[in-house]
Design a protein around this motif. Sequence first.
Motif: not given
Length: 221
Positions: A80-89, A185-193, A195-197
Motif C-alpha cells: 500500500i503506497s502513496l501515488p508517486g515515483g522516481a524523479r526523471e531528469g 512492525v507498527p502499521f495503520f490498519h485502514i479498511q482491511g489494509h 499500511v506500513w513502512g
Amino acid sequence: MSVYPLSIDDVRRALGQPRPGRAAEARLLPRPRPGDIPPPPPEHPLKEAGVLILLYSKNRELFFILTRRTETVARHKGQISLPGGAREGAEFLQETALRETSEELGLDADQIEILGEPLTPLYIPVSDFWVTAFVGHWLLSEQQPVFQIEPKEVIQVIETPLASILDKSLIQEERWELRGDIVRVPFFHIQGHKVWGATAMILSEFAALLETQLTAEEIQI
C-alpha cells in the motif's frame, strides 16, 4: 483531543508549522528497521522520488488516496503506497509527484494545488531512495476525482478519510519476518489494509502536524 471534520484551512495551517521529522516518523518505524543504515554520505549518488498525499472532498469530509501496487512493479510489490515515483531528469520533486500521480491515477495535474512546503524527506534503505512527500488539494471541489488507473502499476485505489490517520485505535503492531529478520512492525490498519513502512512513516509525520494544529485550535476555543 476531539477530532472534528478537518478542513483544507486546517491542513494549510498545519503545514505552516515546523516539521517534526524523525520524531514523528518513528512512531510507525519498524524495529529494527530492516537494512536500516544512517543516511548515505554526500558523495553517495542521490536517488530521489516524490509522492503525493492528494486531498479531496467527499460527503463533506476530506479524503486522500492510497494505492495497492501490482506484483509486477519494480519496487514494493503489492504494498500500500502513496501515488508517486522516481524523479526523471532535472524535474523538480513537486513535478515528479504530480506527474506520477497523473500517470498512475489518470488525473489532470493542473487541477491539483500543492499546499505548503513538503514533509521531511525520508531515506529508504532497501531501495536506496530519498522520498519527499507533498500534500495536494483537488481543486474541483464540486467534482470528485475520477480515477483511471494504470493497470501495470496500480491494482486498487483506496479512498481514505483523512481523519483516520488521527485515530490511534487504527495503529496496530505485529511481529513479522522480513528478509530473514524478526521485526516489530507498527502499521495503520485502514479498511482491511496494513499500511506500513515508508508510507506509514510519512503519514505519521502528517498526522503529527494535524494533531498539533487541532490541539492549538482547541486551546483557543
